[in-house]
Design a protein around this motif. Structure first.
Motif, PDB file in Angstrom:
ATOM      1  N   UNK A 186       1.611 -43.306 -50.182  1.00 38.41           N
ATOM      2  CA  UNK A 186       1.151 -42.286 -51.111  1.00 38.41           C
ATOM      3  C   UNK A 186       1.513 -42.615 -52.556  1.00 38.41           C
ATOM      4  N   UNK A 187       0.889 -41.872 -53.449  1.00 37.16           N
ATOM      5  CA  UNK A 187       1.091 -42.115 -54.869  1.00 37.16           C
ATOM      6  C   UNK A 187       1.306 -40.786 -55.594  1.00 37.16           C
ATOM      7  N   UNK A 188       2.421 -40.691 -56.292  1.00 36.88           N
ATOM      8  CA  UNK A 188       2.696 -39.528 -57.127  1.00 36.88           C
ATOM      9  C   UNK A 188       2.695 -39.949 -58.582  1.00 36.88           C
ATOM     10  N   UNK A 189       2.114 -39.137 -59.456  1.00 37.36           N
ATOM     11  CA  UNK A 189       1.973 -39.513 -60.866  1.00 37.36           C
ATOM     12  C   UNK A 189       2.461 -38.360 -61.743  1.00 37.36           C
ATOM     13  N   UNK A 190       3.332 -38.684 -62.697  1.00 38.43           N
ATOM     14  CA  UNK A 190       3.844 -37.702 -63.651  1.00 38.43           C
ATOM     15  C   UNK A 190       3.224 -37.982 -65.016  1.00 38.43           C
ATOM     16  N   UNK A 191       2.531 -36.992 -65.561  1.00 37.73           N
ATOM     17  CA  UNK A 191       1.779 -37.154 -66.806  1.00 37.73           C
ATOM     18  C   UNK A 191       2.405 -36.306 -67.906  1.00 37.73           C
ATOM     19  N   UNK A 192       2.545 -36.903 -69.090  1.00 36.96           N
ATOM     20  CA  UNK A 192       3.066 -36.175 -70.249  1.00 36.96           C
ATOM     21  C   UNK A 192       1.999 -35.252 -70.832  1.00 36.96           C
ATOM     22  N   UNK A 193       2.447 -34.155 -71.437  1.00 32.36           N
ATOM     23  CA  UNK A 193       1.594 -33.237 -72.198  1.00 32.36           C
ATOM     24  C   UNK A 193       0.359 -32.840 -71.412  1.00 32.36           C
ATOM     25  N   UNK A 194       0.583 -32.409 -70.173  1.00 35.44           N
ATOM     26  CA  UNK A 194      -0.527 -32.014 -69.319  1.00 35.44           C
ATOM     27  C   UNK A 194      -0.742 -30.504 -69.453  1.00 35.44           C
ATOM     28  N   UNK A 195      -1.599 -30.136 -70.388  1.00 33.47           N
ATOM     29  CA  UNK A 195      -1.919 -28.729 -70.636  1.00 33.47           C
ATOM     30  C   UNK A 195      -3.434 -28.569 -70.636  1.00 33.47           C
ATOM     31  N   UNK A 196      -3.952 -27.387 -70.286  1.00 34.86           N
ATOM     32  CA  UNK A 196      -5.404 -27.177 -70.207  1.00 34.86           C
ATOM     33  C   UNK A 196      -6.110 -27.482 -71.529  1.00 34.86           C
ATOM     34  N   UNK A 197      -7.272 -28.107 -71.399  1.00 32.26           N
ATOM     35  CA  UNK A 197      -8.100 -28.366 -72.574  1.00 32.26           C
ATOM     36  C   UNK A 197      -7.813 -29.668 -73.285  1.00 32.26           C
ATOM     37  N   UNK A 198      -6.801 -30.416 -72.840  1.00 30.55           N
ATOM     38  CA  UNK A 198      -6.465 -31.681 -73.494  1.00 30.55           C
ATOM     39  C   UNK A 198      -7.197 -32.840 -72.819  1.00 30.55           C
ATOM     40  N   UNK A 231      -8.550 -39.742 -54.346  1.00 27.75           N
ATOM     41  CA  UNK A 231      -7.948 -39.862 -53.014  1.00 27.75           C
ATOM     42  C   UNK A 231      -7.137 -38.618 -52.693  1.00 27.75           C
ATOM     43  N   UNK A 232      -7.139 -38.194 -51.421  1.00 28.78           N
ATOM     44  CA  UNK A 232      -6.303 -37.046 -51.031  1.00 28.78           C
ATOM     45  C   UNK A 232      -4.820 -37.427 -50.944  1.00 28.78           C
ATOM     46  N   UNK A 233      -4.530 -38.708 -51.045  1.00 27.47           N
ATOM     47  CA  UNK A 233      -3.148 -39.168 -50.903  1.00 27.47           C
ATOM     48  C   UNK A 233      -2.513 -39.506 -52.252  1.00 27.47           C
ATOM     49  N   UNK A 234      -3.053 -38.873 -53.294  1.00 30.68           N
ATOM     50  CA  UNK A 234      -2.457 -38.982 -54.620  1.00 30.68           C
ATOM     51  C   UNK A 234      -2.223 -37.569 -55.143  1.00 30.68           C
ATOM     52  N   UNK A 235      -1.070 -37.356 -55.746  1.00 31.32           N
ATOM     53  CA  UNK A 235      -0.767 -36.066 -56.375  1.00 31.32           C
ATOM     54  C   UNK A 235      -0.396 -36.337 -57.820  1.00 31.32           C
ATOM     55  N   UNK A 236      -1.049 -35.615 -58.721  1.00 25.20           N
ATOM     56  CA  UNK A 236      -0.810 -35.793 -60.154  1.00 25.20           C
ATOM     57  C   UNK A 236      -0.275 -34.483 -60.729  1.00 25.20           C
ATOM     58  N   UNK A 237       0.910 -34.542 -61.265  1.00 20.36           N
ATOM     59  CA  UNK A 237       1.526 -33.381 -61.899  1.00 20.36           C
ATOM     60  C   UNK A 237       2.009 -33.777 -63.285  1.00 20.36           C
ATOM     61  N   UNK A 238       2.408 -32.814 -64.049  1.00 18.69           N
ATOM     62  CA  UNK A 238       2.866 -33.148 -65.393  1.00 18.69           C
ATOM     63  C   UNK A 238       3.783 -32.089 -65.954  1.00 18.69           C
ATOM     64  N   UNK A 239       4.043 -32.219 -67.222  1.00 15.89           N
ATOM     65  CA  UNK A 239       4.837 -31.236 -67.958  1.00 15.89           C
ATOM     66  C   UNK A 239       4.116 -30.953 -69.272  1.00 15.89           C
ATOM     67  N   UNK A 240       4.376 -29.824 -69.903  1.00 16.98           N
ATOM     68  CA  UNK A 240       3.617 -29.432 -71.090  1.00 16.98           C
ATOM     69  C   UNK A 240       4.142 -30.010 -72.397  1.00 16.98           C
ATOM     70  N   UNK A 241       5.189 -30.832 -72.326  1.00 13.65           N
ATOM     71  CA  UNK A 241       5.853 -31.278 -73.547  1.00 13.65           C
ATOM     72  C   UNK A 241       5.111 -32.438 -74.204  1.00 13.65           C
ATOM     73  N   UNK A 242       5.182 -32.479 -75.521  1.00 14.10           N
ATOM     74  CA  UNK A 242       4.578 -33.577 -76.273  1.00 14.10           C
ATOM     75  C   UNK A 242       5.145 -34.900 -75.802  1.00 14.10           C
ATOM     76  N   UNK A 243       6.439 -34.905 -75.529  1.00 16.58           N
ATOM     77  CA  UNK A 243       7.133 -36.104 -75.052  1.00 16.58           C
ATOM     78  C   UNK A 243       8.209 -35.665 -74.079  1.00 16.58           C
ATOM     79  N   UNK A 244       8.580 -36.566 -73.173  1.00 15.86           N
ATOM     80  CA  UNK A 244       9.584 -36.230 -72.166  1.00 15.86           C
ATOM     81  C   UNK A 244      10.928 -35.872 -72.799  1.00 15.86           C
ATOM     82  N   UNK A 245      11.145 -36.257 -74.056  1.00 13.44           N
ATOM     83  CA  UNK A 245      12.374 -35.851 -74.754  1.00 13.44           C
ATOM     84  C   UNK A 245      12.551 -34.340 -74.685  1.00 13.44           C
ATOM     85  N   UNK A 246      11.445 -33.612 -74.837  1.00 16.70           N
ATOM     86  CA  UNK A 246      11.516 -32.156 -74.885  1.00 16.70           C
ATOM     87  C   UNK A 246      11.919 -31.529 -73.560  1.00 16.70           C
TER      88      UNK A 246
END
Length: 288
Positions: A172-184, A197-212
């Protein structure tokens, strides 16, 4: 009758009028009197200061004074030698052992088990800083599970990269995306990539950068600085913090300083925690 009385040399004839001082632990709440000054107060803490141990006594008015730990105190009118509170020390040791039994992510630490050979599953994150943060907090857990974290240079070609990886039920594959907010732009790319693929999950955080995702209090801030549009966010943050910010080397050193403030998951924002934990669960699910 003994005309000379008892033999005074057979007794402790040098015993002070109040008796000899006895060792007594300076436990919190113990009320003692300093012989030299007459200060009476309850023990509030014992700490090292200036190369010596100091006991702090709080009087009935709430004022606190420090005195060298050791002889020179009275308890109920009897002399005592105050010693470090071993009961408190034992509690501190127990707490330290308890903390050591947990990983930085809060999971129970697995002792004596070597890192598992890497499985086929992967977690992708955007950039070196994301990878270093995930490693610091979840590295122990991921090594036990045999999951490797890999860096992405960006997500513009995410669908193509997923097809090339070709995830399966047991890979499986998990992906963490920066600045993942609606409309971007990122949200549109992720919506398309998630259909590959059903065996990939993509999630994120709303921050401009992971520093936040680091709680601002860890840096002595009430909130992260707001940086005007059109300016490098990282350089702007470093300048607002009063840190060197002119070069890319300054950015790297600034990040290292920030990362050093992260001790465990409790120093990170819940949004990032939830995303990373869910991705780890997804890629470590046993095949059906």
């Amino acid at each position: 009758m003994d005309r000379y009385g008892t033999d005074v040399l057979k007794t402790d004839w040098r015993t002070p009028r109040r008796g000899r001082a006895q060792d007594l632990e300076a436990e919190r709440g113990l009320v003692v009197e300093d012989v030299e000054t007459g200060w009476v107060g309850a023990v509030v803490r014992v700490e090292k200061a200036g190369g010596m141990q100091v006991v702090h006594l709080e009087d009935r008015r709430g004022k606190v004074r420090g005195f060298p730990l050791g002889p020179g105190f009275l308890v109920d009118g009897k002399p005592v030698v105050l010693t470090p509170p071993t009961a408190e020390r034992r509690a501190q040791v127990a707490a330290a052992k308890q903390a050591a039994s947990r990983t930085a992510s809060g999971s129970v630490r697995v002792s004596g088990q070597p890192a598992r050979v890497a499985s086929g599953s992967r977690i992708w994150v955007e950039g070196r800083h994301d990878a270093e943060l995930v490693e610091k907090v979840w590295g122990d857990d991921l090594r036990v599970e045999g999951v490797v974290v890999e860096m992405l240079d960006g997500v513009d070609d995410l669908s193509a990269m997923i097809r090339q990886f070709a995830p399966t039920r047991d890979r499986r594959l998990g992906i963490l995306v920066d600045h993942l907010v609606p409309g971007t732009k990122e949200s549109r790319i992720v919506a398309e990539a998630a259909r590959v693929s059903p065996y990939v999950k993509i999630l994120g955080h709303p921050y401009v950068d992971v520093w936040q995702s680091i709680k601002p209090a860890r840096l002595g801030l009430d909130a992260w600085p707001v940086i005007e549009r059109g300016r490098s966010w990282k350089h702007g943050v470093l300048e607002a913090l009063g840190w060197p910010h002119e070069t890319q080397a300054d950015v790297g050193l600034g990040w290292k300083k920030m990362l050093s403030t992260v001790r465990s998951y409790s120093d990170l924002e819940p949004t990032l925690l939830a995303s990373v934990e869910e991705l780890i669960d997804f890629v470590t699910v046993p095949p059906e």
